[in-house]
Design an enzyme around this catalytic site. Structure first.
Site, mmCIF file in Angstrom:
data_model
loop_
_atom_site.group_PDB
_atom_site.id
_atom_site.type_symbol
_atom_site.label_atom_id
_atom_site.label_comp_id
_atom_site.label_asym_id
_atom_site.label_seq_id
_atom_site.Cartn_x
_atom_site.Cartn_y
_atom_site.Cartn_z
ATOM 1 N N ASP A 81 -20.911 41.172 -13.332
ATOM 2 C CA ASP A 81 -20.989 41.956 -14.548
ATOM 3 C C ASP A 81 -22.452 41.896 -14.995
ATOM 4 O O ASP A 81 -23.280 41.200 -14.407
ATOM 5 C CB ASP A 81 -20.019 41.407 -15.613
ATOM 6 C CG ASP A 81 -19.682 42.464 -16.655
ATOM 7 O OD1 ASP A 81 -18.616 42.378 -17.282
ATOM 8 O OD2 ASP A 81 -20.486 43.416 -16.823
HETATM 9 C C1 GLC Z 1 -20.489 45.610 -19.338
HETATM 10 C C2 GLC Z 1 -19.020 45.387 -19.170
HETATM 11 C C3 GLC Z 1 -18.452 45.919 -17.892
HETATM 12 C C4 GLC Z 1 -19.212 47.160 -17.469
HETATM 13 C C5 GLC Z 1 -20.643 46.756 -17.164
HETATM 14 C C6 GLC Z 1 -21.497 47.966 -16.762
HETATM 15 O O1 GLC Z 1 -21.114 44.497 -19.887
HETATM 16 O O2 GLC Z 1 -18.545 44.051 -19.327
HETATM 17 O O3 GLC Z 1 -17.072 46.188 -18.119
HETATM 18 O O4 GLC Z 1 -18.619 47.728 -16.317
HETATM 19 O O5 GLC Z 1 -21.261 46.111 -18.268
HETATM 20 O O6 GLC Z 1 -21.600 48.860 -17.821
#
Ligand code: GLC
Length: 745
Positions: free
Chosen positions: A290
């Site tokens: 993430d």
């Molecule tokens: C965010 C979220 C995740 C998302 C990622 C990219 O922090 O936790 O769900 O896909 O970043 O945007």
């Protein structure tokens, strides 16, 4: 000698392996591996590490957006230091980025573009919690298919969806993004979304990404990113199943989560990322972190610095680094120091190249960058009609006193009141990608369009979603007094759920309930329409409103869908995928709870209960009404005994006993009465949504197999145990018919 370009080498590899000759043909997987290996063999260590690096770079989307690529990113791409962008959107912009990779980098390895498309790209569908309320995986698959169609037409190869986190705490804002509290329903929804996104991986499909692996929804206090600490058994029997379902459905990527579980952050957990995901489940895709979740190992106190964090994550099995820049900065050094093996880097690179090959990007790097498709496939009537169908089916009728609904077409005036009655933005919900409020039909617009001037529609905002001003009450009360019925649109703002949006209260924000109380004094019937991203505690509304329709954030067609449901063009058949507590003080409260040694009994003091609240939730999991009524009869089991070899057929008759055609979701729950560990009082094991005309009766059948009774036993094996069970069939998790059966050796 001029370095062999990957294309030439791939061709030679195919030739060598006898492609096109009478030698034994390679299987598709073998061919794919051969192609991947041929490219890997050309790569320098720097280029390999570059494939593991993902950065975010987006300039928005649409015909007015000026396409330009800053030199920083051009250089990164030319030097092969980046394998993927997220948030790069549009056929033209992704073309510009891809062109640099394919024409100016040494090995011309194409980029992969990711975006959060979780309930729509431009045509926004209901939020996933609302989609789950359809209890129709086939509808969810259709939704994902159309989301992929639009995203793929705008240059996107990969969505960071489905979010499959089980959520038992509605204070957690990301409950909106998932499919609720139940592993069985959540698993079916996860698989349906993976199928809908990936299908046959044509150039109108996109790679799915099951997230957030794992246990993220178990955050203490419902506070996003917070500590997660539950037993291995709860982890395996409640939180993991939807991820396993997504992997079994063929998800090609998984996203590692921010949280720790019992002291080990998921993004640094070899047990999660390798032992379970790859060794137990056989997952062949790749894992992306993430956003900076590798870097956050430092904050967790699990890594001493960014280099150490990269060492931990890569060795744990995390393949692609989203935005921490640990890998691109430190992996070469770590490899030189022997702290990370190049073989491990190779494994990660191969997983990523494999997905790029499957997307066809080596054959045609620009296959997703087609401007004419972008103009043709996005925000079409076809997609909007699909969104409307899903929106109608997502809605849950929570109350309908004296059948005030459907609204009568003989009304002279309808008062449309509330902070969400004419909102263009909030129905989009959170994570709405390129969704634009201009495309949203509000409730007021939907009702006006529906009645087509045959009924006077009067509007008053009444109050804001979340401030304390009551200045608007007077006008709202005046409108109500002159109306035959009030449609009162209440709920949350779209920013009150989603990432980093946990609430300590589940009450209606601001003075919305006070507004409802003022309107109640007028004596006019009140139909509440809720728009929210989580269960709300609305006991006063439940006692005092004449009807309550849970509409969630239902996307661009919200107003049309709500109008059709309120006027009975569509008889609501949705069911709650999550428990609605009476108050936040009951949390956590979920249907598949344990019995404890002193199960709740308000008559007996020394039992598990609150002094000041009933034991039951406001609305139970699986609950939802209809404009008609249904009865369940003739509940039978084909046998009282089940063995490993055979099965039990559960049959029940469901009859439409009311005045409207409608759909009922007949639910099958099972209880294991005695186990080597304590077992939930009920577990959803099947459901069927049936359409019944007025007076029609149908027989619904389920089959129970021994495998349906398996769980993580005391010795941590996943198996069933002989003994007595109960089968329940009902229209929700609280009111059900029951019969016993036995699993015999
Ligand atoms: C965010 C979220 C995740 C998302 C990622 C990219 O922090 O936790 O769900 O896909 O970043 O945007």
């Amino acid at each position: 000698m001029k370095k062999l370009t990957p294309y030439l080498l791939i061709f030679l590899t195919l030739f060598w392996f006898g492609f096109g000759s009478d030698k034994p043909q390679l299987t598709p997987e073998e061919l794919l591996s051969a192609r991947v290996d041929s490219v890997l063999s050309l790569m320098s260590l720097d280029e390999k590490i570059g494939q593991l690096n993902q950065l975010s770079y987006g300039i928005g989307w649409g015909p007015t957006v000026k396409v330009s690529v800053p030199n920083e990113y051009k250089e990164l791409i030319k030097e092969g230091k980046i394998g993927s962008f997220l948030n790069a959107i549009g056929a033209e912009f992704t073309y510009e980025l891809q062109k640099i990779a394919v024409n100016e980098s040494r090995l011309k390895i194409p980029l992969i573009f990711g975006l959060d498309v979780i309930h729509g790209f431009k045509t926004i569908f209901p939020v996933p919690l609302g989609e789950a309320a359809t209890w129709q995986p086939e509808i969810i698959e259709m939704s994902a298919h159309y989301q992929a169609l639009e995203a793929a037409s705008a240059g996107i190869h990969w969505t960071f969806s489905p979010m499959v986190d089980i959520a038992r705490d509605p204070r957690w804002g990301r409950i909106m993004e998932g499919s609720g509290e139940d592993p069985y329903l959540g698993s079916l929804m996860a698989a349906a979304r993976v199928r809908g996104y990936q299908e046959n991986l044509s150039n109108l499909n996109i790679i799915a990404c099951a997230k957030h692996y794992a246990g993220y929804g178990g955050a203490e206090g419902g506070r996003d990113y917070n500590t997660v600490d539950f037993s291995e058994r709860t982890f395996r029997d409640v939180y993991l199943p939807p991820f396993k379902a997504a992997v079994d459905a063929g998800a090609h990527t998984i996203m590692a989560s921010f949280n720790e579980i019992g002291g080990i952050p998921s993004s640094g957990s070899k047990r999660l990322l390798t032992d379970i995901l790859r060794d137990e489940w056989g997952f062949k895709g790749f894992v992306v972190s993430d956003w900076n979740s590798i870097g956050e190992l430092i904050n967790h106190g699990f890594a001493s610095d960014l280099k150490h964090a990269g060492q931990i994550s890569l060795n744990a099995g995390l393949d692609m680094d989203m935005e921490s820049r640990s890998y691109i900065t430190h992996l070469k050094e770590l490899e030189d120091e022997g702290k990370v093996d190049e073989d491990l880097i190779d494994e990660s690179v191969k997983r990523i190249l494999r997905v790029k090959f499957m997307l066809g990007l080596f054959d045609d790097p620009y296959r997703y960058c087609q401007k004419e498709r972008e103009q043709k496939n996005i925000m079409t009537d076809e997609v909007r009609i699909a969104a409307l169908e899903v929106a109608k089916r997502s809605m849950v009728l929570l109350k309908n006193e004296k059948n005030i609904l459907p609204l009568k077409k003989t009304y002279k005036r309808i008062g449309v009141i509330g902070p969400l009655a004419n909102s263009k933005t909030h129905p989009l919900g959170g994570w709405s990608a390129m969704g634009d409020s201009v495309d949203v039909t509000t409730v007021l617009e939907g009702l006006k369009n529906y009645v087509d001037k045959k009924i006077d529609i009067a509007y008053a905002e009444g109050c804001k979603i979340d401030d304390n001003s009551t200045a608007g009450f007077k006008n709202a009360v005046n409108i109500a007094k002159k109306s035959d019925v009030v449609v009162l649109c209440l709920g949350e703002s779209r920013d009150m759920s989603g990432e980093a949006c946990s609430r300590s209260s589940l009450d209606l924000p601001g003075v919305q309930e006070a507004l409802a109380k003022e309107l109640k004094k007028t004596g006019k019937p009140i139909v509440v329409v809720l728009m929210n991203g989580r269960p709300l505690s609305i006991p006063w509304l439940n006692d005092n409103a004449n009807a309550i329709l849970e509409a969630w954030f239902s996307g661009v067609t919200a107003g049309e869908a709500i109008a059709k449901v309120l006027f009975g063009d569509y008889n609501p058949g949705g069911k709650l995928p999550v428990t609605f507590p009476r108050t936040v003080g009951q949390v956590p409260i979920y249907y598949n709870h344990k019995n404890t040694g002193r199960s709740g009994d308000l008559k007996n003091h020394y039992t598990s209960k609150y002094l000041d609240l009933p034991l039951t939730p406001l609305y139970p999991f699986g609950y939802g009404l209809s404009y008609t009524t249904f009865s369940l009869n003739d509940f039978n089991l084909s046998s009282g005994n089940l063995t490993e070899e055979d099965s039990i057929i559960v049959s029940v008759k469901v009859k439409n006993t009311g005045n409207y055609d409608g759909e009922e979701v007949v639910q099958l729950y099972i209880q294991d009465l005695v186990g080597s560990v304590t077992r939930p009082v009920k577990e959803l094991k099947g459901f069927k949504k049936v359409m019944l005309k007025r007076g029609e009766e149908k027989s619904v059948q389920f089959t129970i197999h021994e495998k349906d009774l398996r769980f993580t036993t005391a010795d941590m094996k996943f198996k069933s145990e002989p003994g007595k069970f109960k089968a329940f069939v009902g229209a929700n998790s609280a009111d059900a018919l029951e019969k016993e059966f036995e699993l015999v050796e």
